[in-house]
Design an enzyme around this catalytic site. Structure first.
Site, PDB file in Angstrom:
ATOM      1  N   SER A 227       0.840  -1.201   0.000  1.00  0.00           N
ATOM      2  CA  SER A 227       0.000   0.000   0.000  1.00  0.00           C
ATOM      3  C   SER A 227       0.877   1.254   0.000  1.00  0.00           C
ATOM      4  O   SER A 227       0.585   2.229  -0.695  1.00  0.00           O
ATOM      5  CB  SER A 227      -0.913  -0.021   1.222  1.00  0.00           C
ATOM      6  OG  SER A 227      -1.476   1.239   1.416  1.00  0.00           O
TER       7      SER A 227
ATOM      8  N   TRP B 159       2.235   1.673  -3.387  1.00  0.00           N
ATOM      9  CA  TRP B 159       1.167   2.117  -4.301  1.00  0.00           C
ATOM     10  C   TRP B 159       1.090   3.648  -4.300  1.00  0.00           C
ATOM     11  O   TRP B 159       0.859   4.273  -5.332  1.00  0.00           O
ATOM     12  CB  TRP B 159      -0.178   1.526  -3.853  1.00  0.00           C
ATOM     13  CG  TRP B 159      -1.338   1.992  -4.694  1.00  0.00           C
ATOM     14  CD1 TRP B 159      -1.819   1.403  -5.826  1.00  0.00           C
ATOM     15  CD2 TRP B 159      -2.163   3.146  -4.482  1.00  0.00           C
ATOM     16  NE1 TRP B 159      -2.882   2.117  -6.331  1.00  0.00           N
ATOM     17  CE2 TRP B 159      -3.118   3.192  -5.523  1.00  0.00           C
ATOM     18  CE3 TRP B 159      -2.195   4.158  -3.517  1.00  0.00           C
ATOM     19  CZ2 TRP B 159      -4.081   4.193  -5.626  1.00  0.00           C
ATOM     20  CZ3 TRP B 159      -3.147   5.162  -3.618  1.00  0.00           C
ATOM     21  CH2 TRP B 159      -4.076   5.184  -4.656  1.00  0.00           C
ATOM     22  N   HIS B 160       1.296   4.227  -3.115  1.00  0.00           N
ATOM     23  CA  HIS B 160       1.156   5.680  -3.009  1.00  0.00           C
ATOM     24  C   HIS B 160       2.257   6.424  -3.761  1.00  0.00           C
ATOM     25  O   HIS B 160       2.012   7.502  -4.284  1.00  0.00           O
ATOM     26  CB  HIS B 160       1.142   6.117  -1.538  1.00  0.00           C
ATOM     27  CG  HIS B 160      -0.187   5.904  -0.903  1.00  0.00           C
ATOM     28  ND1 HIS B 160      -0.573   4.692  -0.410  1.00  0.00           N
ATOM     29  CD2 HIS B 160      -1.233   6.744  -0.715  1.00  0.00           C
ATOM     30  CE1 HIS B 160      -1.804   4.800   0.077  1.00  0.00           C
ATOM     31  NE2 HIS B 160      -2.231   6.033  -0.107  1.00  0.00           N
ATOM     32  N   GLY B 161       3.431   5.889  -3.791  1.00  0.00           N
ATOM     33  CA  GLY B 161       4.465   6.626  -4.495  1.00  0.00           C
ATOM     34  C   GLY B 161       5.749   5.845  -4.610  1.00  0.00           C
ATOM     35  O   GLY B 161       6.056   4.972  -3.786  1.00  0.00           O
TER      36      GLY B 161
ATOM     37  N   PHE C 107      -0.526  10.224  -7.277  1.00  0.00           N
ATOM     38  CA  PHE C 107      -0.463   8.762  -7.152  1.00  0.00           C
ATOM     39  C   PHE C 107      -1.207   8.110  -8.320  1.00  0.00           C
ATOM     40  O   PHE C 107      -1.418   6.966  -8.372  1.00  0.00           O
ATOM     41  CB  PHE C 107      -1.050   8.310  -5.821  1.00  0.00           C
ATOM     42  CG  PHE C 107      -0.475   9.058  -4.654  1.00  0.00           C
ATOM     43  CD1 PHE C 107       0.888   9.310  -4.602  1.00  0.00           C
ATOM     44  CD2 PHE C 107      -1.276   9.556  -3.653  1.00  0.00           C
ATOM     45  CE1 PHE C 107       1.436  10.035  -3.552  1.00  0.00           C
ATOM     46  CE2 PHE C 107      -0.734  10.273  -2.595  1.00  0.00           C
ATOM     47  CZ  PHE C 107       0.616  10.512  -2.552  1.00  0.00           C
TER      48      PHE C 107
END
Lengths: 324, 481
Positions: free
Chosen positions: B319, B322-324, B481
């Site tokens: 996770s 996923w954000h960056g 994102f």
């Protein structure tokens, strides 16, 4: 179907009423903003003082915050500090044009800052306070770089109250008590007491010079026009390099070759109509290198520095024009 | 196109007027054109990526629907995975992994010149690839039937209210809605507008104003210490919430006006009493995505305890990524993983401690303590989320309780006194509304009041937005994102 039509009618009727009240609210609050908030801002006060002048000024100083905080007209007879934060030559040109082309008596001289960042491309699109500039600069000129945001810029020009409600809060708190005298606003901080002066200077220099072209074409063009305009009107021009800290200059020199910059600048001056004839160059850039107590931060003078510089300047100016 | 732009202010009413004016059977065409126009106002050529992703997943869905056995299905699911994740990897993660690999080989004094792709990150790529992927996985699992209308499917992937920052919708919720006929419903439309209004309040009045101070302090952390750094961290916690929840509310409200129900994405997360609860209230569409498509396939909690804890930790690491494409996000995700694993491992000890000190006998105080601790743990994570690098994050953490900052200018972090007061009051107002929402249904509460109460409230909120909003067309944080 009929019911749907009816609800549509009710919805649009209510939306129109709401729209009317919102427009009315904006109209009233905008008027109040101009009546109450603007006169309390630094540019509002400066403008008022300039418009209410008693007689004529011998010399008017133009420029950005370096000039705004660096020239105290109380120590230069017959002078006025007409600088504003972030002002560039593009804006100054229209200001000078309005003053020199008006019917009233003209000043004997104008003074401009010629700092290392004065022609920087980072400054050219920096057009804040559109509601203020609209009286000098045509709207189409103000938005020439921002065709996509024209509507937003129009709002900022004519309905500046949008997003500026904090101005009313400041008025209520009486927290915006900027003291402005003959256009001058004093800064009180002392750079000598600042922690890590080197880092502060570097950061400020980075802000001015990183990813920037040293000479933006438009600023060069407008600068030359200012010079031409002044000389056509028989007005003397003083170009001043304002004092900065050595930390700032060291930071700046990572991005810009100062020697080359001023050589290019001489070239610009030589291309003006009168080839720079009669222009007075005054260099105070390193004047306070050993006196950081005269600076408010890495590149702005505080009230002590402004007083000292203004006293120096008065003597230099008086060699060229008489100050009454 | 940004929701908080004049462009959207013209675009949205135009779409709505056309939507209710044209015959129902053409609406999907209108919405599809509007959605692509909305997206193409950023970088037109990147619309090709959405179109490709749509085409691949549409084809994969159809083929999986027609497949005779599981192996054949798997082939198409794999193709969808490779394409979508490949797209994400190329545009978002390639340079990050390339740089990280260089750092790794540096440890062994080996030479490696990292290859850098000069690609601009397409807005919302993580959102629409995840949304599209959830469709193919659901078709594979036979939870839904494949969509055979290419236009409707393309609209599902690109629906403009939620295209660039979610909520990440599931096909079983959104796809069937595109076939429904929605009439002009006064209540639904005004409810949608109210949701949008609240979203705009969160974004332009709170998030964008707080963003100025946060930028000041987090942009130059070494110039600050003590209280201003703590305050900037609190400010960022509210900024990111208001920015993202504001976006979600505008998306939900604008979809609702047209008749579509999008899932809730936030439920007052800062009232959470534990990190587990926080993740049930924060970015719900992503949390449930990871739950359904990663956590459960890994075995969820129906495995040995150690494996369960491992699953949880892995989900949060992913996770974070996923954000960056930055180690800060990985650390942020890992930190939340540690919080969750830690809370499970220490549950008995914590319960005993609460009993011993008698906190369990005063439930209100106990709840407050839990909310306070959860908020601060989350805020600690936001430091990594907001800073550009680990060094800055560490500087802030190590200086947050050191040094007395007495300069009022530093304390305000670039704000004027008035701006500072407006920022604090707007947070206070928002949290008061949230507190009410914890106990009552605020929309019901309003609908039961007379127009002499309701209308002044709406007008005041509108006036506050107009006067105290920041109209610099600031990007939404989650767009990156």
């Amino acid at each position: 179907m009929k019911n749907t039509e009816n609800t549509k009618y009710v919805f649009f009727k209510k939306a129109a009423v709401l729209g009317f009240f919102v427009a009315l609210f904006l109209l009233v609050s905008n008027a109040l903003y101009f009546a109450w908030v603007v006169p309390e801002t630094v540019i509002g006060k400066t403008d008022k003082q300039f418009e209410d002048r008693d007689g004529n000024f011998d010399i008017i100083f133009f420029g950005d915050s370096h000039v705004l905080s660096g020239i105290d007209p109380q120590y230069i007879n017959g002078s006025f500090n007409f600088a504003s934060t972030g002002e560039n030559y593009f804006q100054t040109y229209y200001k000078v044009k309005k003053i020199l082309e008006s019917d009233g008596e003209k000043p004997k001289a104008i003074a401009l800052s010629i700092d290392l960042h004065s022609f920087s491309s980072t400054r050219v699109k920096d057009f804040g306070n559109l509601w203020y500039w609209k009286k000098y600069v045509p709207f189409e000129e103000m938005v020439r770089f921002e065709e996509e945001n024209k509507t937003q810029r129009w709002m900022q020009t004519y309905v500046p109250v949008i997003g500026k409600g904090t101005g009313f809060v400041e008025l209520f708190l009486q927290s915006n008590k900027a003291n402005v005298t003959l256009g001058y606003r004093a800064l009180n901080e002392d750079f000598e007491k600042a922690e890590n002066r080197k880092k502060t200077g570097e950061k400020r220099a980075r802000f001015h010079f990183r990813n920037a072209e040293d000479f933006d074409e438009l600023l060069v063009e407008k600068f030359s026009k200012i010079i031409d305009l002044a000389q056509e009107n028989g007005v003397e021009v003083f170009l001043i390099k304002f004092p900065v800290s050595k930390e700032y200059l060291a930071g700046a020199e990572k991005y810009i070759d100062a020697e080359k910059y001023y050589a290019n600048f001489d070239d610009i001056i030589s291309k003006t109509k009168k080839k720079g004839e009669g222009i007075q160059m005054l260099d105070y850039q390193d004047e306070f290198f050993d006196n950081p107590g005269y600076l408010s931060d890495s590149d702005h003078l505080n009230y002590r520095g402004a007083k000292a510089l203004s006293i120096f300047l008065e003597k230099e100016i008086e060699k060229v024009i008489s100050l009454d | 196109m940004l929701f908080n732009s004049i462009q959207f202010l013209i675009f949205f009413p135009t779409v709505i007027l056309l939507y209710f004016w044209i015959p129902y059977r053409y609406r999907w065409i209108l919405l599809l054109i509007a959605s692509y126009y909305f997206y193409m106002s950023w970088k037109p050529e990147y619309a090709v990526l959405i179109l490709l992703s749509t085409a691949v997943d549409y084809y994969a869905g159809i083929k999986m629907g027609d497949a005779k056995d599981k192996n054949e299905k798997k082939k198409y699911l794999f193709a969808s995975f490779v394409f979508n994740l490949g797209l994400l990897f190329t545009f978002k993660y390639f340079n990050f992994f390339s740089d990280s690999f260089r750092l790794f080989v540096d440890q062994f004094s080996l030479q490696f010149d990292p290859i850098h792709l000069k690609l601009l990150l397409p807005v919302g790529i993580s959102f629409y690839t995840f949304q599209s992927l959830s469709y193919t996985i659901d078709v594979y699992r036979e939870r839904i039937k494949p969509e055979r209308h290419f236009g409707i499917f393309a609209l599902y992937v690109s629906f403009f209210p939620q295209l660039v920052a979610g909520p990440i919708e599931r096909a079983d919720n959104l796809l069937p809605q595109f076939r429904k006929k929605f009439d002009f419903d006064y209540k639904r439309i005004t409810d949608g507008l109210k949701i949008m209004l609240w979203g705009f309040f969160l974004k332009v009045v709170i998030a964008d104003r707080l963003g100025m101070a946060v930028e000041q302090a987090y942009g130059n952390p070494e110039q600050y210490s003590g209280l201003p750094l703590l305050l900037a961290t609190y400010f960022f916690s509210f900024q990111i919430y208001c920015d993202f929840a504001g976006y979600s509310l505008i998306a939900i409200g604008s979809a609702q006006i047209m008749g579509y129900n999008l899932m809730d994405n936030f439920r007052r997360p800062y009232f959470s009493k534990s990190i587990a609860e926080f993740w049930k209230r924060w970015h719900i569409s992503l949390s449930t995505w990871f739950r359904d498509y990663l956590y459960i396939p890994l075995g969820g909690n129906r495995v040995a305890k150690s494996r369960w804890l491992f699953n949880l930790f892995v989900v949060f690491l992913v996770s974070g990524l996923w954000h960056g494409a930055n180690w800060n996000f990985v650390i942020w995700g890992g930190l939340h993983g540690i919080y969750l694993v830690g809370s499970i491992v220490t549950e008995n000890i914590r319960n005993s401690f609460v009993k011993i000190i008698g906190l369990s006998k005063i439930p209100k105080v106990h709840s407050f303590v839990k909310i306070f601790i959860t908020f601060h743990l989350v805020a600690l994570g936001w430091i990594f989320f907001r800073t550009d690098n680990v060094a800055d994050a560490w500087y802030i953490i190590s200086h947050i309780f050191s040094g007395a900052e007495l300069s009022i200018e530093r304390f305000y972090m670039g704000f004027s006194q008035a701006e500072f007061i407006v920022a604090i009051l707007s947070i206070f107002f928002m949290e008061s509304v949230h507190l009410m929402q914890e106990h009552i249904k605020i929309r019901k509460f309003f609908s039961e009041r007379s127009i002499f109460f309701r209308y002044p409230v709406y007008i005041i909120i509108l006036a506050v937005i107009l006067l105290f909003g920041v109209f610099e067309e600031t990007d939404f944080i989650y767009f990156q994102f």
